[in-house]
Motif scaffolding. Structure first.
Motif, mmCIF file in Angstrom:
data_model
loop_
_atom_site.group_PDB
_atom_site.id
_atom_site.type_symbol
_atom_site.label_atom_id
_atom_site.label_comp_id
_atom_site.label_asym_id
_atom_site.label_seq_id
_atom_site.Cartn_x
_atom_site.Cartn_y
_atom_site.Cartn_z
ATOM 1 N N TYR C 324 -49.437 81.788 -21.141
ATOM 2 C CA TYR C 324 -49.062 80.280 -21.552
ATOM 3 C C TYR C 324 -47.703 79.829 -21.246
ATOM 4 N N MET C 325 -46.843 80.680 -21.743
ATOM 5 C CA MET C 325 -45.342 80.382 -21.787
ATOM 6 C C MET C 325 -44.869 80.456 -20.472
ATOM 7 N N VAL C 326 -45.317 81.343 -19.664
ATOM 8 C CA VAL C 326 -44.993 81.327 -18.138
ATOM 9 C C VAL C 326 -45.381 80.387 -17.463
ATOM 10 N N MET C 327 -46.769 79.615 -17.851
ATOM 11 C CA MET C 327 -47.177 78.353 -17.403
ATOM 12 C C MET C 327 -46.372 77.025 -17.665
ATOM 13 N N ALA C 328 -45.937 77.293 -18.892
ATOM 14 C CA ALA C 328 -45.304 76.089 -19.499
ATOM 15 C C ALA C 328 -43.798 75.803 -18.657
ATOM 16 N N ILE C 329 -43.350 77.261 -18.367
ATOM 17 C CA ILE C 329 -42.066 77.085 -17.538
ATOM 18 C C ILE C 329 -42.512 76.757 -16.085
#
Lengths: 495, 102, 628
Positions: C324-329
């Motif tokens: 999720y976090m990587v996707m957000a970035i």
């Protein structure tokens, strides 16, 4: 005239030899103490030189010159600069710790230490001298005691290994000798002084010829693939202190010779042959690491890891810029310390367990936590973990080499992955896992056995966190030469 | 008239006989004798040259005396070796004395 | 110049734990409590300084993302390589410092209880201190080189801590796997920073940012971006280098909470945020980041629904959340990624510590052997439920706000596919999390065990984290003015418009997941076994983690070891063979040649004579010829 520091470094082991010769065989404690003192003096003196070298002046310092053979222009000339000084310090540290690593040597201890100190005097000579004639002479002095040390005190196929090592090294030195004599006759200056010879301008054809000879000659020592097979065999057969000295220092003579004599005398030749060295050294790095993975004997693993790591040194040399050569010299230092630590630890285990087969061990960290800690540190240094000096050296080489050979540099960097695989596999198989009752009798390293482990780990970590002490000195030695001789030329011509 | 050439011829013949003997005799003592023959052939040469070419200096004669002295020493040592070998082997036939063989 | 103790003594933040590490290793090893207290005390110092930094940034608005405070000392200076060690302080750093020191402090306190009686008690705390030192050094790094150095050092501490129980074969295997997998990633990362350095001549983030924004070499930036991204793929467990993280659960549970959930694995995300401009400059790189993140989120969630081991489920959930976090970035929101990182650190640490508490009491890890634990462990159970609600994204728990923001930016920036993936993942997350909770804490006892609540050193950190898991999300909630987004951003602060529809739908999705779990595992309206049997191949495929570990194992055993054996054979028989054949030639020539020596003196004499004749003829020949 000021106190002759460098001569003292050179003569301390010689003096040690003379004293030991007059001590009765059965007083082996005293013999060891004398050896420790003699080598301890070299450590102190080289540290003194290391600290007092004036970087703002640069160049060759602590110079001592005595004419030796006037007719040939041979001069007993000593001096150190930023390239040789770290290696002198390396030699001193390795031999000092090596003496402690062989503290339990009982078989013909007197002769052992005599040859060991004679050998180390030769090594010091190579790094200290600035005269090509003495360079060659000391080199030979270093090789011969090795033969006896391995042949008499070795293990596992020792006669074979000793003979192989000596033959390879002598063949190598024969190539180098041709080049040395060639240079002497070609210049006609009646001098062997390396500085003077460096300033002479050689014609390109001669440079290519001479550099090729040196490349092969020193390539035997480094060792460059496919001239490397003497070194794992030699490492394995040699007794602990000799392995330490052999892998830690002797192989560095080749790299040092290539830099000091090869590149600086024949920049054009170096440019021409550099791509070949670069390709071969990648074979060293990757192939050495892959072969190390297949080994079953601990010492063979370390032996092939040396082949792999010396490939980085060659890569640094082949890239021919300041940064990469800095890295190469630093890597020689770092690898010397790291591999000496490895051999000291393996020697320690072997002395107690009488086996070095990885499959025999398991869970040794229960019985020997200190040895395990040391081994992990050495392993981490080997795989180039930041915080240990090897990383800085390898990183410099990678950055320097990447400028010149992108693809080869990437292949070389892949070496750190393969290294991680085989080092951690060994660590896991030997030291981790359930307690093995078979080794419950083993004593952890203690007392005097800890001296090499502590000193070598300390050096690795200290210089890992403060690499500027080492790297800026090396830079000081390398940079002026590179600026003067290498900066204007372009690599290649072969392919 | 006996000229230099006669002496040289004599010396050459003597030398050849000696050489032939040294290379072909089977008895060690005979070989030693043959070596003496060769040395004496040389002596004749030396003396003859001095007599005919530089009669005023005696280099050749002095050299010949040196050779005689050396030859005497050599025979002494040689015979001693031969005797030693004979004591060991009860034979001085050189064909059997091939201890230097590979 | 702002006066602040925290800013003036920023170097003390990482150094305090280093000093603790050294003291414990060399002096206090024998004294267990002293070791623990030293480590905790050093953490208190770091935490207090970090708090001071956060406070300064909140009160004094002169330090922002666009005007950071930088301090550096030269570390290494050679011709062609200039390296600094320094500190870059901006709200991003400050937030991360707070998270790391806060969680570390709690975990250390917790460990006093958890590790009680372990023979390696002091060793554990020394490793923890070493880890915190490395992590904080990474967080304050002002250049890629320093980042890389500490990046590797956290890898080392992770290696040491996973292998803490080195006597277990599985632990010894797991830490090796973790290190090597990360090495593969660092290989790409290292090449990335080397080419950046060679192109721009600096490692410094600020200087690189200047260079990148004025550079137009898109191909290069894409390449560099993707190479640097390989580092986070390893460290933050993105597909396909995620394999090490589930195995890393072999380490003690506090370690899993601190390193393999809250902080170290988030370092990859932090790196992406720190070097955001590099990725932002290349759409291709961003797309790769976004889709890989989204894919990892879904991929890990599919595995998590089939696992049986308490900690492994949490590990796969961590992977999924990291995705999720990587996707957000990747979809372009540094804010959303870092926000989720922060809230995730709270609730995932909470859940791992709960897991530790349960394992500590039961000495079991298989959730199918638990059941009804809630009755005996009320505090732990409550905390676990709070964590579950937070990760599932039920308002007003922390995870809701951050997950919602990610969904929002994904939708806003037009990544519809990713939005759908994320929504599906959210459903799966709610399901597997409550599957875990229902199976372990509720229902009937399924095996013989005696549980008891953990000591206060363990429950107090749990409760603190629970509070943060409930309220932590408010720092970035859309109705809060001057919230997270006003401080941590890239370029200009961006406040996405709250979308009530989206909030509602994601809440519904989460509730649906929980409801399904309730139906299956409490109500037993649907039989899990039946479904598993019906879709046996899929179930097995997921249970075996898509057989990726097996694939790697096969690759290593067959290809790598095979090649290595082949090369070894080459070395023995070809390279050495050539050398031996040269030696053999020399020996043979000698052996044959010695027959020339007959030993007969007369033969020698004859040869000598013949030779003399030849030489004489040769020398005298011309003379004689001349006479004629």
């Amino acid at each position: 005239m000021s106190f002759p520091i460098l001569s003292s470094i050179l003569l301390a082991p010689v003096l040690g030899v003379l004293i030991i010769l007059f001590i009765p065989e059965k007083e082996d404690k005293i013999i060891k103490i004398v050896a420790a003192i003699a080598t301890g003096i070299t450590v102190l003196l080289s540290l003194y030189a290391f600290v007092n070298y004036d970087q703002s002046v640069g160049g060759i310092q602590f110079v001592e010159q005595i004419p030796w053979i006037d007719e040939l222009g041979v001069v007993y000339a000593l001096g150190v600069d930023g390239i040789s000084l770290p290696l002198v310090l390396l030699t001193a540290i390795v031999i000092f710790t090596g003496v402690f690593a062989s503290w339990d040597m009982e078989k013909r201890a007197k002769e052992f230490f005599v040859f060991l100190l004679a050998l180390v005097a030769g090594v010091f000579g190579v790094f200290l001298t600035t005269d090509l004639f003495f360079f060659y002479l000391f080199f030979e002095v270093a090789v011969i005691p090795m033969y006896i040390l391995i042949g008499v005190w070795g293990s596992t196929n020792k006669e074979y290994a000793a003979m192989k090592l000596t033959l390879y090294l002598l063949v190598g030195s024969a190539f180098a000798l041709i080049a040395v004599i060639g240079v002497y006759l070609y210049t006609g200056l009646n001098t062997f002084d390396i500085q003077t010879l460096t300033q002479y301008t050689y014609d390109v054809g001669f440079q290519k010829f001479a550099f090729f000879l040196l490349m092969i000659g020193f390539g035997f020592l480094v060792p460059m693939w496919p001239l490397h097979t003497w070194s794992p065999d030699g490492h394995v057969a040699a007794p602990t202190a000799v392995s330490m000295l052999h892998a830690g220092v002797l192989m560095k003579l080749g790299g040092y010779g290539l830099v000091r004599v090869g590149i600086f005398l024949f920049p054009e030749g170096a440019k021409f042959w550099a791509p070949l060295i670069a390709v071969l050294c990648i074979v060293n790095v990757v192939y050495g690491a892959m072969v190390a993975m297949a080994q079953k004997d601990l010492k063979f693993v370390i032996g092939y890891s040396s082949v792999s790591h010396m490939g980085y040194v060659l890569l640094g040399i082949a890239a021919l810029n300041t940064l990469s050569i800095n890295g190469a010299v630093a890597q020689m230092f770092a690898h010397g310390i790291m591999t000496a630590l490895f051999f000291a630890l393996v020697g320690n285990v072997y002395n107690k367990a009488h086996t070095r087969m990885i499959a025999d061990f398991g869970g040794l960290a229960h019985q020997m936590p200190r040895v395990a800690t040391g081994f992990v540190i050495a392993g981490l240094a080997s795989l180039g973990l930041p915080g240990l000096v090897n990383f800085v050296a390898e990183f410099s080489i990678f950055v320097g080499a990447f400028r010149v050979y992108q693809v080869l540099a990437i292949l070389a960097i892949s070496g750190i992955v393969i290294t991680a695989v085989y080092v951690l596999r060994v660590v896991q198989k030997v030291f981790f896992g359930p307690r093995n009752p078979r080794w419950d009798e083993l004593q952890d390293a203690k007392g005097i056995e800890l001296v090499p482990i502590v000193i070598l780990c300390g050096v690795l970590i200290f210089l890992g966190f403060f690499p500027s002490f080492l790297m800026e000195l090396i830079n000081n030695g390398v940079d002026p030469f590179v600026q003067e001789y290498l900066s204007t030329l372009k690599i290649g011509g072969m392919f | 008239m006996i000229t230099l050439n006669h002496y040289l011829l004599l010396s050459a013949i003597l030398f050849c006989i000696g050489l032939y003997g040294a290379l072909s005799k089977r008895n060690a003592v005979a070989i030693l004798i043959c070596i003496e023959l060769m040395l004496n052939a040389v002596n004749i040469n030396l003396v003859a040259f001095t007599k005919f070419l530089t009669p005023e200096v005696l280099t050749g004669q002095i050299f010949a005396i040196f050779v005689i002295v050396v030859a005497a020493c050599e025979v002494a040592v040689g015979l001693a070796i031969v005797i030693a070998i004979y004591r060991d082997r009860s034979s001085v036939v050189v064909e059997n004395l091939d201890w230097l063989k590979w | 110049m702002i006066e602040s103790i925290g800013l003036n003594y920023i170097w003390l933040v990482p150094l305090a734990p280093l000093v603790a590490f050294i003291l414990i290793t060399f002096l206090f090893k024998r004294f267990k409590m002293l070791s623990a207290l030293t480590a905790i005390f050093s953490m208190v110092i770091s935490f207090w300084l970090s708090l001071d930094i956060v406070k300064t940034i909140l009160t004094d608005h002169s330090i922002t993302m666009n005007s950071p405070l930088e301090k550096a000392v030269p570390w290494l200076n050679m011709n062609g390589l200039f390296i600094e060690m320094g500190a870059l302080i901006d709200p991003l750093t400050a937030g991360m410092l707070f998270v790391v020191t806060f969680i570390s402090l709690l975990v250390m306190v917790y460990s006093v209880g958890y590790m009680h009686g372990d023979p390696g008690f002091s060793r554990f705390f020394s490793y923890l201190a070493l880890f915190v030192f490395s992590m904080l050094g990474l967080v304050i790094a002002n250049n890629y080189f320093q980042m890389f150095v500490f990046w590797e050092l956290v890898g080392l501490s992770s290696y040491l801590l996973i292998g803490f129980y080195f006597y277990k074969d599985s632990a010894a295997q797991a830490n090796k796997k973790a290190f090597i997998t990360n090495r593969v990633a660092d290989f790409g990362f290292m090449i990335g920073i080397i080419i950046l350095y060679l192109y721009f001549g600096t490692f410094n983030f600020a200087e690189l940012a200047k260079g990148i924004s004025s550079s137009s070499d898109l191909a290069f930036l894409t390449l560099a971006g993707i190479l640097v991204f390989i580092g986070p793929i390893g460290k933050s467990g993105q597909f396909p280098l995620h394999v090490w993280l589930p195995d890393a659960m072999e380490g003690p549970t506090p370690v899993s909470a601190l390193i393999h959930a809250a902080t170290m694995v988030a370092a990859g995300v932090y790196l992406l945020a720190r070097g955001f401009i590099l990725f932002a400059s290349s759409t291709t790189a961003m797309t790769v980041v976004a889709y890989l993140g989204g894919w990892t989120a879904l991929f890990a969630a599919t595995i998590a629904i089939t696992q049986r081991d308490f900690k492994r489920i949490l590990a796969f959930s961590t992977l999924s959340q990291l995705g999720y976090m990587v996707m957000a970035i990747g979809v372009g929101s540094l804010t959303a990624g870092m926000f989720h990182l922060t809230t995730h650190a709270f609730f995932k640490a909470l859940m791992f510590l709960c897991a530790g508490s349960v394992i500590h009491a039961l000495h079991k890890q298989d959730i199918f052997e638990m059941g009804g634990v809630f009755k005996e462990m009320k505090i732990t159970g409550t905390c676990m439920v709070i964590g579950g609600l937070a990760i599932a994204g039920i308002p007003p728990f922390a995870g809701f706000w951050s997950k919602d923001e990610i969904l929002l930016v994904a939708k806003e920036n037009g990544y519809t596919l990713l939005y759908v993936l994320a929504a599906v993942t959210a459903f799966l997350t709610a399901f597997y999390m409550f599957r875990l909770i229902f199976l372990a804490f509720f229902g009937e006892k399924r095996s013989d065990y005696h549980a008891h609540e953990s000591p206060w050193t363990m429950t107090v950190p749990l409760m603190i984290l629970a509070v943060f898991s409930i309220f932590g999300g408010f720092i970035g909630a859309p109705f809060v003015e001057h919230g997270f987004a006003s401080y941590v951003y890239f370029g200009e602060p961006h406040h996405p418009k709250p979308d009530i529809m989206l909030m509602g739908s994601s809440t519904l999705i989460a509730l649906a997941g929980i409801f399904l779990a309730w139906l299956v595992y409490i109500k037993k309206a649907i039989s899990a076994e039946k479904i598993a049997n019906q879709f046996a191949p899929i179930y097995k495929f997921l249970y075996n983690k898509w057989y990726i570990d097996e694939l790697y194992q096969w690759f290593f055993d067959k290809i790598v070891l095979g090649l290595s054996a082949l090369l070894n054979w080459c070395d023995r028989y070809i390279v050495d063979g050539i050398a031996h054949s040269i030696a053999w030639m020399t020996r043979t020539i000698g052996a044959k040649g010695r027959y020339v020596h007959t030993g007969s003196l007369q033969t020698y004499g004859l040869v000598i004579f013949a030779a003399v004749v030849v030489i004489v003829l040769f020398l005298a020949g011309p003379v004689v010829g001349g006479v004629q």
